[in-house]
Design a protein around this motif. Structure first.
Motif, short mmCIF file in Angstrom:
data_model
loop_
_atom_site.label_atom_id
_atom_site.label_comp_id
_atom_site.label_asym_id
_atom_site.label_seq_id
_atom_site.Cartn_x
_atom_site.Cartn_y
_atom_site.Cartn_z
N VAL A 232 0.83 -1.20 0.00
CA VAL A 232 0.00 0.00 0.00
C VAL A 232 0.87 1.26 0.00
CG1 VAL A 232 -1.63 1.36 1.36
CG2 VAL A 232 -2.01 -1.09 1.03
N SER A 233 1.90 1.27 0.84
CA SER A 233 2.77 2.44 0.90
C SER A 233 3.43 2.69 -0.46
CB SER A 233 3.84 2.28 1.99
OG SER A 233 4.66 1.16 1.74
N TYR A 234 3.89 1.62 -1.10
CA TYR A 234 4.54 1.76 -2.41
C TYR A 234 3.55 2.26 -3.45
CZ TYR A 234 7.05 0.53 -6.69
OH TYR A 234 7.67 0.58 -7.92
N GLY A 235 2.40 1.60 -3.56
CA GLY A 235 1.42 1.97 -4.58
C GLY A 235 0.84 3.35 -4.37
N LEU A 236 0.55 3.71 -3.11
CA LEU A 236 -0.03 5.01 -2.82
C LEU A 236 0.96 6.13 -3.16
CD1 LEU A 236 -2.52 6.41 -1.67
CD2 LEU A 236 -1.50 6.21 0.61
N ALA A 237 2.22 5.93 -2.80
CA ALA A 237 3.23 6.95 -3.10
C ALA A 237 3.44 7.10 -4.61
CB ALA A 237 4.55 6.61 -2.41
N GLU A 238 3.44 5.98 -5.33
CA GLU A 238 3.61 6.04 -6.78
C GLU A 238 2.45 6.79 -7.44
OE1 GLU A 238 6.06 4.76 -9.09
OE2 GLU A 238 7.21 4.88 -7.23
N SER A 239 1.28 6.68 -6.85
CA SER A 239 0.14 7.42 -7.41
C SER A 239 0.25 8.91 -7.16
CB SER A 239 -1.17 6.88 -6.81
OG SER A 239 -1.26 7.19 -5.43
N VAL A 240 1.01 9.29 -6.11
CA VAL A 240 1.23 10.70 -5.81
C VAL A 240 2.27 11.29 -6.75
CG1 VAL A 240 2.06 12.33 -4.06
CG2 VAL A 240 0.55 10.45 -3.41
N ALA A 241 3.40 10.58 -6.91
CA ALA A 241 4.48 11.03 -7.80
C ALA A 241 5.34 9.83 -8.17
CB ALA A 241 5.33 12.10 -7.12
N PRO A 242 5.76 9.74 -9.43
CA PRO A 242 6.58 8.60 -9.87
C PRO A 242 7.88 8.48 -9.08
CG PRO A 242 5.78 9.85 -11.76
CD PRO A 242 5.46 10.65 -10.54
N GLU A 243 8.28 7.23 -8.83
CA GLU A 243 9.54 6.88 -8.16
C GLU A 243 9.62 7.34 -6.71
OE1 GLU A 243 11.21 4.72 -9.64
OE2 GLU A 243 10.13 4.98 -11.52
N THR A 244 8.47 7.62 -6.09
CA THR A 244 8.47 7.89 -4.65
C THR A 244 8.10 6.64 -3.86
OG1 THR A 244 6.18 8.65 -4.79
CG2 THR A 244 7.89 10.33 -4.92
N GLY A 245 7.71 5.58 -4.56
CA GLY A 245 7.31 4.35 -3.88
C GLY A 245 8.43 3.71 -3.10
N VAL A 246 9.66 3.80 -3.63
CA VAL A 246 10.81 3.24 -2.91
C VAL A 246 10.99 3.95 -1.58
CG1 VAL A 246 13.29 2.88 -2.98
CG2 VAL A 246 11.95 2.55 -5.05
N ALA A 247 10.87 5.28 -1.58
CA ALA A 247 11.01 6.04 -0.33
C ALA A 247 9.91 5.66 0.65
CB ALA A 247 10.96 7.54 -0.63
N ALA A 248 8.69 5.47 0.15
CA ALA A 248 7.58 5.12 1.03
C ALA A 248 7.76 3.74 1.63
CB ALA A 248 6.27 5.18 0.24
N ALA A 249 8.14 2.76 0.81
CA ALA A 249 8.35 1.40 1.32
C ALA A 249 9.47 1.37 2.36
CB ALA A 249 8.66 0.44 0.17
N ALA A 250 10.56 2.10 2.08
CA ALA A 250 11.67 2.14 3.03
C ALA A 250 11.25 2.81 4.33
CB ALA A 250 12.85 2.89 2.41
N ALA A 251 10.53 3.93 4.24
CA ALA A 251 10.09 4.64 5.45
C ALA A 251 9.13 3.79 6.26
CB ALA A 251 9.43 5.97 5.06
N ALA A 252 8.22 3.09 5.58
CA ALA A 252 7.28 2.21 6.30
C ALA A 252 8.03 1.10 7.01
CB ALA A 252 6.27 1.63 5.32
N GLY A 253 9.03 0.52 6.34
CA GLY A 253 9.81 -0.56 6.95
C GLY A 253 10.59 -0.09 8.16
N VAL A 254 11.28 1.05 8.03
CA VAL A 254 12.07 1.58 9.15
C VAL A 254 11.15 1.94 10.33
CG1 VAL A 254 13.54 3.48 9.91
CG2 VAL A 254 13.93 2.42 7.68
N THR A 255 10.01 2.54 10.04
CA THR A 255 9.09 2.94 11.11
C THR A 255 8.56 1.72 11.86
OG1 THR A 255 8.41 4.89 9.83
CG2 THR A 255 6.97 4.20 11.63
N LEU A 256 8.07 0.72 11.14
CA LEU A 256 7.53 -0.47 11.80
C LEU A 256 8.63 -1.28 12.47
CD1 LEU A 256 4.89 -1.62 9.16
CD2 LEU A 256 4.45 -0.72 11.44
N GLY A 257 9.83 -1.22 11.92
CA GLY A 257 10.93 -1.97 12.52
C GLY A 257 11.40 -1.41 13.83
N ASN A 258 11.02 -0.17 14.13
CA ASN A 258 11.49 0.48 15.35
C ASN A 258 10.39 0.74 16.36
OD1 ASN A 258 14.54 1.33 15.18
ND2 ASN A 258 13.70 1.58 13.12
#
Length: 617
Positions: A232-258
Motif C-alpha cells: 500500500v505504501s509503495y502503490g499510494l506513493a507512486e500514485s502521488v508522484a513517480p519513483e516515490t514508492g521506494v522512499a515510502a516502502a523504506a520509510a514504512a519498513g524503518v518505522t515499523l521496525g522500530n
C-alpha cells in the motif's frame, strides 16, 4: 498469459534452487542469479526477453523492490544504526553527493558531452541497494558497524537515487528547468514518499495492536497486514508522484521496525523468505533488460567509467565516510571494494530509455542503458561475487565463537555472548534443538561436533574460542582434542560433568569447567558476596566485565590514572595481566602495549572503553 506463467514459475523455481546452492557454497546469490539470467536471456538461450512479460514487467519489478526495500528497512533498528551513526550519516549525505558528481564527471569525460545525461547516470549509480547487499551479508560475517553501514547505505541511497534520477530526468534531460528545480523537486518527492510511508506504517501499527491476540491466526494476521502495508505504501506513493514508492516502502519498513510490533519475529522470518523469492525473480528477469550491444558500444569509454566509479569514486566515498578509530584501514578497503549496484538503477534506466526512444533520442537511450548496466554487471560479478574472498583477503570477518551443544547451558551462554557482540555459532546434532535455536534468532547449525568435516564446514579454522558444552564428558574431550590439535583453536573451554575427568582435559591445555565446583563457587559467592554475585549475574543486561588487550599507541606507556581520564567515568580498571603476572593496579601503574586489562562498568561505557584501548578488533 498461458505462455508467461510457466516461464515465471520456472524463474522462481530456478531462483529458489540457486539461493540454496549459494547458501551452501557461501557465495552471494546475486552472482548465480544474474549469470543464469544471462544464460536464459536474449544474449544466451533466448528463453526470455524484454517482451516476455509485456507491460507488466515494470509493475512486478516495482512490487518486488517494495518487498525487498521494506524488509531491509524493517531490519534497520535504532541500535544497529547506533553502531556507526556518524559514518552512516556521512555515507548517505557527503558520500552520496561525491558518488553523484564523481560518476557524472567520469561519464561526461569518457562517454558523452551531454551534462544532463551524465548527471542522470550519476544519480542512478548512487544506489547500491538491499537487492545486492542482503545476499552478501548472508554469506559473510563482518563486524556490526561494517554491516550496518552497508545496510543503511543500501536502503537510504536507493531512495536518494530513485528520486534524484526522476527529477534530473524530468528537469535536465527531457525538460528545460535549471538546477533549482532539481533541488526542489527532489526534496518535495522525498518528503512525499517518506510521509506516505510513515502514515501507512502508523495505520498498520494501530491496526495490529488492536487486533493482537494469542494464537497462530494472530501471527498470520500480523504477517499479512504488514506485507499489505509494504504494498500500500509503495502503490499510494507512486500514485502521488513517480519513483516515490521506494522512499515510502523504506520509510514504512524503518518505522515499523522500530516500534514494539506484535509477533515481530514472525514478520522478520516472513519478510526474509519473501525477499529471497523477490530477489530470485528480479535478478533473473534483469537478464531480459541487458543489451550487450549497448555495453559493447561504449567501447573504451565504458571501461574508463567503470574503473573510475569502482576504484576512484567509491574508495573516496568510504575513506571520507568510514573513519578511524571505529573502522580499521582494512575495513575501509573492504567497503571501498564492495559496492555493487542493484535493481533500482537497472529498472529506472530501462524506463527512461524507453521514454527517450519514443522521442527519437535513440543514441542517448543506448548510452544511458549501456553505462548503467555495464557498472551493474561488472560490480555484481566482481564485487558481489568475490565479496567473501575480499573479506578474507582483508581479514575483516571477526573470529567466531563456536558452542557445541545447544542445550540449556549452550543456549544461556550464547545469549550472554551475543549480548556482548560476539559472533556466535551453536552446533548441535538434534534437528529440533537447532530449529528452536534458529527460531529464537540464534545462528545454529546441524552437525556432529566430533566430526572433523563438520567442524571444518562451519568455520573451525577461523574460530577463536570453542566451548564443548555437551552433557557427555567423552564427547567434550574429543571435541577439545580436535579443536586444539586439528584446527589450532587458541582457547578451548570444556564443560566437565564428572570431577574425576578434569585431569584429562588439563592434559590437553583445555580450560575445564567442573560443573559441581562451579555450582559450589556460585553458591559460596551468593552467601559471602551477594552484592557482587548479583552484579555479575546482570552481565549483558546493564553491566559488563571484559578483558581486552591494549593495542592503541595512544595509551601504551600511560598510567592507569591517565588512561582513566580518556575513558568513560563509569569504568573501572580492575586487573592488569602482563606476561604470566596478574595484579591489581594503582593510579601510578604504567600500562604497556600488550597488557591485558580487565574493565568493569556499565555495558555502554565498557564498550566505549574497549574501542579506545583496542580500536582494531
Amino acid at each position: 498469459m498461458s505462455g508467461t506463467l510457466p516461464i515465471i514459475a520456472a524463474i522462481l523455481g530456478i531462483g529458489i534452487a540457486l539461493q540454496i546452492v549459494s547458501s551452501r557454497l557461501r557465495v552471494p546469490s546475486v552472482l548465480f542469479l544474474i549469470l543464469v539470467g544471462v544464460l536464459i536471456g536474449p544474449e544466451g538461450l533466448g528463453y526470455i526477453d524484454v517482451d516476455t512479460f509485456g507491460q507488466g514487467l515494470a509493475t512486478v519489478v516495482g512490487l518486488s523492490v517494495a518487498i525487498i526495500v521494506f524488509d531491509g528497512g524493517f531490519g534497520l533498528r535504532r541500535e544497529r544504526l547506533a553502531e556507526a551513526p556518524n559514518s552512516i550519516l556521512r555515507v548517505v549525505t557527503v558520500g552520496a553527493a561525491v558518488m553523484f558528481f564523481g560518476t557524472a564527471l567520469a561519464v561526461r569525460f569518457f562517454i558523452t558531452d551531454d551534462w544532463g545525461l551524465a548527471l542522470l547516470i550519476g544519480a542512478l549509480l548512487i544506489a547500491t541497494g538491499p537487492t545486492v547487499i542482503t545476499p552478501i551479508l548472508q554469506v559473510i560475517d563482518v563486524r556490526e558497524h561494517v554491516a550496518s553501514t552497508l545496510e543503511a547505505e543500501g536502503i537510504i541511497n536507493d531512495v536518494t537515487a530513485a528520486i534524484l534520477a526522476i527529477v534530473v530526468f524530468e528537469t535536465l534531460v527531457v525538460g528545460s528547468d535549471g538546477t533549482g528545480a532539481v533541488v526542489t523537486g527532489f526534496l518535495s518527492r522525498l518528503v512525499a514518499g517518506v510521509g506516505v510511508g510513515m502514515v501507512v506504517a502508523t495505520v498498520v501499527y494501530v491496526v495490529l495492536v488492536r487486533l493482537d491476540a494469542p494464537g497462530s491466526n494472530a501471527e498470520r494476521t500480523v504477517r499479512l497486514v504488514t506485507l499489505g502495508g509494504a504494498f500500500v505504501s509503495y502503490g499510494l506513493a507512486e500514485s502521488v508522484a513517480p519513483e516515490t514508492g521506494v522512499a515510502a516502502a523504506a520509510a514504512a519498513g524503518v518505522t515499523l521496525g522500530n516500534v514494539d510490533l506484535p509477533h515481530r519475529e514472525e514478520v522478520e522470518k516472513f519478510g526474509r523468505d519473501l525477499t529471497l523469492v523477490a530477489l530470485s525473480f528480479v535478478f533473473i528477469s534483469l537478464a531480459a533488460l541487458i543489451d550487450f550491444d549497448a555495453l559493447v558500444g561504449l567501447g573504451v569509454g565504458g571501461i574508463g567509467v567503470v574503473i573510475v566509479v569502482t576504484l576512484v569514486v567509491r574508495p573516496l566515498v568510504m575513506f571520507l565516510s568510514a573513519r578511524e578509530p571505529v573502522f580499521t584501514r582494512n575495513e575501509r578497503y573492504f567497503l571501498s571494494l564492495v559496492g555493487p549496484r542493484g535493481i533500482i538503477p537497472a529498472s529506472i534506466a530501462t524506463l527512461f530509455a524507453i521514454d527517450l526512444q519514443r522521442t527519437g533520442a535513440t543514441a542517448e537511450a543506448q548510452t544511458l542503458v549501456g553505462a548503467v548496466f555495464l557498472v551493474i554487471f561488472v560490480t555484481v560479478i566482481l564485487q558481489a561475487g568475490l565479496a567473501r574472498q575480499i573479506a578474507e583477503f582483508f581479514d575483516v570477518q571477526p573470529m567466531q565463537t563456536m558452542i557445541i551443544g545447544g542445550g540449556r547451558v549452550g543456549r544461556t551462554l550464547a545469549t550472554r555472548l551475543e549480548k556482548r557482540g560476539e559472533n556466535v555459532v551453536v552446533l548441535d546434532r538434534d534437528s529440533e534443538t537447532v530449529e528452536e535455536l534458529r527460531s529464537d534468532g540464534f545462528r545454529a547449525e546441524l552437525g556432529d561436533g566430533t566430526d572433523t568435516r563438520t567442524l571444518e564446514k562451519h568455520g573451525a579454522e577461523r574460530t577463536k574460542l570453542v566451548v564443548a558444552g555437551t552433557a557427555v564428558d567423552d564427547t567434550n574431550l574429543l571435541i577439545s582434542q580436535l579443536a586444539k590439535n586439528k584446527f589450532g583453536v587458541e582457547t578451548v573451554i570444556a564443560r566437565v560433568n564428572d570431577p574425576d575427568n578434569v585431569a584429562a582435559f588439563d592434559a590437553l591445555d583445555v580450560r575445564a569447567i567442573d560443573v559441581s565446583s562451579a555450582m559450589a563457587w556460585s553458591l559460596d559467592n551468593e552467601i559471602e558476596r551477594p552484592t557482587l554475585a548479583h552484579w555479575m549475574n546482570q552481565l549483558g543486561d546493564r553491566h559488563d566485565a571484559q578483558e581486552v588487550e591494549i593495542t592503541s599507541e595512544t595509551f601504551a606507556g600511560k598510567t592507569v590514572q591517565q588512561l582513566g581520564s580518556k575513558i568513560p567515568q563509569g569504568v573501572l580498571i580492575a586487573v592488569v595481566g602482563r606476561a604470566d603476572e596478574t595484579f591489581v593496579p594503582h593510579g601510578d601503574t604504567v600500562l604497556e602495549a600488550g597488557d591485558r586489562i580487565t574493565i568493569l562498568g556499565d555495558e555502554d561505557d565498557v564498550e566505549t572503553a574497549i574501542r579506545r584501548v583496542h580500536p582494531h578488533d
